[in-house]
Design an enzyme around this catalytic site. Structure first.
Site, short mmCIF file in Angstrom:
data_model
loop_
_atom_site.label_atom_id
_atom_site.label_comp_id
_atom_site.label_asym_id
_atom_site.label_seq_id
_atom_site.Cartn_x
_atom_site.Cartn_y
_atom_site.Cartn_z
N LYS A 13 29.41 -59.30 -47.72
CA LYS A 13 28.99 -59.66 -49.33
C LYS A 13 28.54 -58.30 -49.46
O LYS A 13 28.84 -57.44 -50.76
CB LYS A 13 28.11 -60.64 -49.44
N ARG A 88 22.96 -70.08 -52.91
CA ARG A 88 23.15 -70.52 -51.78
C ARG A 88 23.08 -71.90 -51.39
O ARG A 88 23.27 -72.26 -50.31
CB ARG A 88 22.29 -69.92 -50.76
N ARG A 123 25.57 -54.50 -36.60
CA ARG A 123 25.02 -54.04 -37.79
C ARG A 123 23.45 -53.22 -37.51
O ARG A 123 22.82 -53.77 -36.71
CB ARG A 123 24.74 -55.14 -38.74
N ARG A 156 18.16 -55.55 -37.88
CA ARG A 156 17.31 -56.73 -38.56
C ARG A 156 16.88 -57.45 -37.78
O ARG A 156 17.76 -57.91 -36.77
CB ARG A 156 18.31 -57.25 -39.62
N ARG A 167 21.50 -68.95 -38.80
CA ARG A 167 21.94 -68.82 -40.16
C ARG A 167 23.17 -69.29 -40.50
O ARG A 167 23.78 -69.89 -41.44
CB ARG A 167 22.10 -67.46 -40.33
P1 AP5 Z 1 27.31 -57.02 -44.60
O1 AP5 Z 1 28.21 -56.24 -45.83
O2 AP5 Z 1 25.93 -56.48 -44.48
O3 AP5 Z 1 27.50 -58.66 -44.81
P2 AP5 Z 1 26.71 -59.66 -45.75
O4 AP5 Z 1 27.68 -60.54 -45.95
O5 AP5 Z 1 26.14 -59.04 -46.80
O6 AP5 Z 1 25.62 -59.93 -44.54
P3 AP5 Z 1 24.17 -60.33 -44.61
O7 AP5 Z 1 23.67 -60.57 -43.25
O8 AP5 Z 1 23.43 -59.54 -45.44
O9 AP5 Z 1 24.24 -61.84 -45.52
P4 AP5 Z 1 23.28 -62.85 -45.30
O10 AP5 Z 1 23.75 -63.56 -46.31
O11 AP5 Z 1 22.99 -63.53 -44.20
O12 AP5 Z 1 21.85 -62.16 -45.61
P5 AP5 Z 1 21.08 -61.81 -46.72
O13 AP5 Z 1 20.24 -60.68 -46.78
O14 AP5 Z 1 21.62 -62.37 -48.02
O15 AP5 Z 1 28.30 -56.97 -43.29
C1 AP5 Z 1 27.66 -57.15 -42.01
C2 AP5 Z 1 28.17 -56.07 -41.11
O16 AP5 Z 1 29.53 -55.97 -40.74
C3 AP5 Z 1 27.75 -54.68 -41.41
O17 AP5 Z 1 27.18 -54.10 -40.32
C4 AP5 Z 1 29.03 -53.92 -42.15
O18 AP5 Z 1 29.21 -52.47 -41.96
C5 AP5 Z 1 30.01 -54.57 -41.34
N1 AP5 Z 1 31.33 -55.01 -41.89
C6 AP5 Z 1 31.31 -55.49 -43.31
N2 AP5 Z 1 32.61 -55.65 -43.64
C7 AP5 Z 1 33.43 -55.17 -42.63
C8 AP5 Z 1 34.76 -55.53 -42.21
N3 AP5 Z 1 35.86 -55.70 -43.27
N4 AP5 Z 1 35.33 -55.07 -41.09
C9 AP5 Z 1 34.36 -54.74 -40.14
N5 AP5 Z 1 32.88 -54.59 -40.29
C10 AP5 Z 1 32.47 -54.91 -41.48
O19 AP5 Z 1 19.75 -63.02 -46.55
C11 AP5 Z 1 18.94 -62.87 -45.67
C12 AP5 Z 1 17.85 -64.29 -45.43
O20 AP5 Z 1 17.11 -64.24 -46.87
C13 AP5 Z 1 18.49 -65.37 -45.45
O21 AP5 Z 1 18.71 -66.11 -43.94
C14 AP5 Z 1 17.35 -66.40 -45.95
O22 AP5 Z 1 16.40 -66.75 -45.15
C15 AP5 Z 1 17.01 -65.43 -47.15
N6 AP5 Z 1 17.53 -65.74 -48.54
C16 AP5 Z 1 18.45 -64.79 -49.08
N7 AP5 Z 1 19.11 -65.22 -50.26
C17 AP5 Z 1 18.69 -66.44 -50.10
C18 AP5 Z 1 18.86 -67.77 -51.29
N8 AP5 Z 1 19.72 -67.25 -52.32
N9 AP5 Z 1 18.48 -68.84 -50.94
C19 AP5 Z 1 17.56 -69.07 -49.86
N10 AP5 Z 1 17.13 -68.06 -49.00
C20 AP5 Z 1 17.78 -66.79 -49.18
#
Ligand code: AP5
Ligand code: ZN
Length: 210
Positions: A13, A88, A123, A156, A167
């Site tokens: 994402k 979410r 990552r 991370r 997660r």
């Molecule tokens: P990346 O693009 O970083 O993936 P992402 O989907 O953004 O992953 P996140 O881990 O950031 O998502 P998340 O939803 O768990 O975490 P968030 O920070 O929102 O890609 C991942 C890796 O793969 C990278 O290394 C990239 O280079 C590689 N990659 C990407 N595309 C690729 C491809 N096509 N091919 C190969 N490699 C690829 O949330 C973290 C925490 O915050 C949650 O667990 C929760 O505790 C809290 N939180 C955040 N938002 C909320 C909410 N709305 N409600 C409640 N809690 C929340």
């Protein structure tokens, strides 16, 4: 254009939000980044969220709804935005509807759980500016250093395998029901996220423009 990016943790994402925002000149609103920034700054909200994040649990709805509501009122959101990681849960989606925010499309980046675990283990993120890399798929120009600010690249804390599994469990239980929610509104488009980054970007932009 007001967009939502939906998908499992690590589906790509954040990576795709960057491409979309550069192309459409709209801001990405990542609740994960906002919470990590709050934690880095030692705010009360950041510190309260840490215990949930570290376990791989979602932060309580009222906390994230509050930060998104404030963020969407800022001027740079007037011409559109990409929500990355929000909503979410069903109550978060309902809160967004109640704010009167019109959503044009919801793009789901679809990646199976096995691929997610591999992606997360590779990552690395910049400790200074938060830019995201991958040891295999998105290498920095200089090993261990951020391309933009030279900051150190670190894993991370919630990318360790046990937390990734927690997660994914949260995702399937609480976030996946959003697919039906937005399908009913006729807004859901599913993109195959298993292609490489450039191909996934092509598919994502095509889905937005369709
Ligand atoms: P990346 O693009 O970083 O993936 P992402 O989907 O953004 O992953 P996140 O881990 O950031 O998502 P998340 O939803 O768990 O975490 P968030 O920070 O929102 O890609 C991942 C890796 O793969 C990278 O290394 C990239 O280079 C590689 N990659 C990407 N595309 C690729 C491809 N096509 N091919 C190969 N490699 C690829 O949330 C973290 C925490 O915050 C949650 O667990 C929760 O505790 C809290 N939180 C955040 N938002 C909320 C909410 N709305 N409600 C409640 N809690 C929340
Ligand atoms: Zn950096």
């Amino acid at each position: 254009m007001n967009l939502i990016l939906l998908g499992a943790p690590g589906a790509g994402k954040g990576t795709q939000a960057e491409t979309i925002c550069a192309k459409l000149h709209i801001p990405a609103i990542s609740t994960g980044n906002m919470i990590r920034e709050a934690l880095k700054n030692g705010t009360e909200m950041g510190l309260a969220a840490k215990s949930y994040m570290d376990k791989g649990d979602l932060v309580p709805d009222e906390v994230v709804i509050g930060i998104v509501k404030d963020r969407l009122q800022q001027d740079d959101c007037k011409n559109g935005f990409v929500l990355d990681g929000f909503p979410r849960t069903i109550p978060q989606a309902e809160a967004l509807d109640k704010m009167g925010v019109r959503i044009d499309k919801v793009i789901e980046i679809d990646v199976p759980d096995e691929t997610i675990v591999t992606r997360m283990s590779g990552r690395r993120v910049c400790a200074e500016c938060g830019a995201s890399y991958h040891l295999v798929y998105k290498k920095p120009k200089v090993a261990g250093k951020c391309n933009f600010c030279g900051g150190a690249l670190v894993q991370r804390t919630d990318d360790h395998p046990d937390t990734v599994h927690a997660r994914l469990k949260e995702y399937h239980a609480k976030t996946e029901p959003l697919k039906a929610y937005y399908e009913k509104q006729g807004k859901l488009v599913v993109v195959d996220g298993q292609e490489d980054v450039a191909d996934t970007s092509r598919l994502t932009l095509a889905a937005i423009e369709a």
